[in-house]
Write an enzyme that holds these catalytic residues in place. Structure first.
Site, PDB file in Angstrom:
ATOM      1  N   GLY A  77      -8.762  -0.020  14.655  1.00 29.32           N
ATOM      2  CA  GLY A  77      -8.428  -1.201  13.866  1.00 29.32           C
ATOM      3  C   GLY A  77      -7.232  -1.910  14.461  1.00 29.32           C
ATOM      4  O   GLY A  77      -6.475  -1.320  15.239  1.00 29.32           O
ATOM      5  N   GLN A  91      -0.088  -7.508  15.291  1.00 22.68           N
ATOM      6  CA  GLN A  91       0.000  -6.612  16.450  1.00 22.68           C
ATOM      7  C   GLN A  91      -0.297  -7.315  17.773  1.00 22.68           C
ATOM      8  O   GLN A  91      -0.039  -6.764  18.837  1.00 22.68           O
ATOM      9  CB  GLN A  91      -0.949  -5.412  16.283  1.00 22.68           C
ATOM     10  CG  GLN A  91      -0.512  -4.480  15.157  1.00 22.68           C
ATOM     11  CD  GLN A  91      -1.475  -3.323  15.021  1.00 22.68           C
ATOM     12  OE1 GLN A  91      -2.554  -3.459  14.446  1.00 22.68           O
ATOM     13  NE2 GLN A  91      -1.102  -2.173  15.563  1.00 22.68           N
ATOM     14  N   CYS A 110      -0.640   4.727  14.962  1.00 22.31           N
ATOM     15  CA  CYS A 110      -0.654   3.266  15.025  1.00 22.31           C
ATOM     16  C   CYS A 110      -0.495   2.835  16.472  1.00 22.31           C
ATOM     17  O   CYS A 110       0.353   3.357  17.185  1.00 22.31           O
ATOM     18  CB  CYS A 110       0.485   2.713  14.175  1.00 22.31           C
ATOM     19  SG  CYS A 110       0.587   0.917  14.197  1.00 22.31           S
ATOM     20  N   LEU A 111      -1.304   1.870  16.896  1.00 26.84           N
ATOM     21  CA  LEU A 111      -1.227   1.390  18.284  1.00 26.84           C
ATOM     22  C   LEU A 111       0.138   0.770  18.595  1.00 26.84           C
ATOM     23  O   LEU A 111       0.534   0.706  19.753  1.00 26.84           O
ATOM     24  CB  LEU A 111      -2.323   0.350  18.551  1.00 26.84           C
ATOM     25  CG  LEU A 111      -3.772   0.861  18.544  1.00 26.84           C
ATOM     26  CD1 LEU A 111      -4.736  -0.306  18.700  1.00 26.84           C
ATOM     27  CD2 LEU A 111      -4.005   1.903  19.622  1.00 26.84           C
ATOM     28  N   HIS A 157      -4.577   0.697   6.273  1.00 30.09           N
ATOM     29  CA  HIS A 157      -3.568   0.626   7.336  1.00 30.09           C
ATOM     30  C   HIS A 157      -3.417  -0.808   7.857  1.00 30.09           C
ATOM     31  O   HIS A 157      -2.305  -1.319   8.007  1.00 30.09           O
ATOM     32  CB  HIS A 157      -3.983   1.586   8.469  1.00 30.09           C
ATOM     33  CG  HIS A 157      -3.043   1.632   9.627  1.00 30.09           C
ATOM     34  ND1 HIS A 157      -2.264   2.739   9.917  1.00 30.09           N
ATOM     35  CD2 HIS A 157      -2.751   0.716  10.587  1.00 30.09           C
ATOM     36  CE1 HIS A 157      -1.539   2.480  10.997  1.00 30.09           C
ATOM     37  NE2 HIS A 157      -1.826   1.274  11.430  1.00 30.09           N
ATOM     38  N   GLU A 158      -4.552  -1.470   8.093  1.00 40.53           N
ATOM     39  CA  GLU A 158      -4.507  -2.837   8.646  1.00 40.53           C
ATOM     40  C   GLU A 158      -4.015  -3.845   7.609  1.00 40.53           C
ATOM     41  O   GLU A 158      -3.300  -4.793   7.943  1.00 40.53           O
ATOM     42  CB  GLU A 158      -5.870  -3.261   9.200  1.00 40.53           C
ATOM     43  CG  GLU A 158      -6.486  -2.343  10.258  1.00 40.53           C
ATOM     44  CD  GLU A 158      -5.523  -1.895  11.348  1.00 40.53           C
ATOM     45  OE1 GLU A 158      -4.573  -2.646  11.660  1.00 40.53           O
ATOM     46  OE2 GLU A 158      -5.696  -0.784  11.876  1.00 40.53           O
ATOM     47  N   HIS A 175      -0.403  -3.804   7.545  1.00 42.66           N
ATOM     48  CA  HIS A 175       0.185  -4.563   8.670  1.00 42.66           C
ATOM     49  C   HIS A 175       0.398  -6.029   8.312  1.00 42.66           C
ATOM     50  O   HIS A 175       1.417  -6.611   8.667  1.00 42.66           O
ATOM     51  CB  HIS A 175      -0.736  -4.506   9.900  1.00 42.66           C
ATOM     52  CG  HIS A 175      -0.437  -3.371  10.837  1.00 42.66           C
ATOM     53  ND1 HIS A 175       0.790  -3.189  11.432  1.00 42.66           N
ATOM     54  CD2 HIS A 175      -1.216  -2.361  11.291  1.00 42.66           C
ATOM     55  CE1 HIS A 175       0.748  -2.118  12.217  1.00 42.66           C
ATOM     56  NE2 HIS A 175      -0.455  -1.588  12.143  1.00 42.66           N
TER      57      HIS A 175
HETATM   58 ZN    ZN Z   1      -1.153   0.136  12.985  1.00 44.33          ZN
END
Ligand code: ZN
Length: 167
Positions: free
Chosen positions: A46, A51, A91-92, A133-134, A137
């Site tokens: 995701g 991001q 998380c990326l 999670h997204e 963000h």
């Molecule tokens: Zn993340």
């Protein structure tokens, strides 16, 4: 279309709430394309627009095993939730760090697709966690913000050390 660089913690973009998308135009379509490409390139499940440095309420996701089920949502909101589940997350934007947090077990999320149609997704398991999670963000919330104080302190120590090793 090309993968974008992923914004990394502690960039303040990641803690800034995103603006609602008022018009679904070519810019939003290109954003979704870029985000999907970036998510796949980073091997993520995701990604949220902040991001890739864009403070708009847009998320993409793909929790399918063969990585051909990319979905997107514009202005997503959680409209129903049920149960609680504790599981590990990463998380990326915070590479190499994982920890366990509590999330809703099941969620129903509403949003728009690129055609401006209202859609609803009911999700459990990995997709439920991914959507939560997204959506965090786009509110400027990271999964580390949901850690207990003790675990957050551990993260802060890890980050300090990690950063001094990297730079
Ligand atoms: Zn993340």
């Amino acid at each position: 279309m090309a993968p974008k660089a992923i914004v990394l913690y502690p960039d303040e973009i990641l803690t800034t709430p995103s603006a609602e998308v008022s018009k679904i135009d070519e810019e939003i379509r290109l954003l979704v394309d870029d985000m999907i490409e970036t998510m796949y390139a980073a091997n993520g499940i995701g990604l949220a627009a902040p991001q890739v440095g864009v403070l708009k309420r847009v998320i993409v996701f793909d929790t399918s095993e063969d990585r051909t089920g990319a979905g997107h949502l514009i202005n997503p909101v959680i409209i129903e939730h049920e149960g609680e589940v504790i599981s590990e997350e990463g998380c990326l934007s915070i590479p190499d760090y994982r920890d366990t947090i509590t999330r809703h077990e099941i969620v129903k999320v509403a949003g728009l697709n690129l055609n401006g149609e209202k859609i609803e997704i009911s999700a459990g398991d990995l997709l439920s966690r991914c959507l939560q999670h997204e959506i965090d963000h786009i509110e400027g919330v990271l999964f580390i913000d949901r850690l207990s104080k003790i675990k957050r302190d551990m993260f802060n120590k890890w980050f300090k050390k990690h950063r001094s090793e990297r730079f």
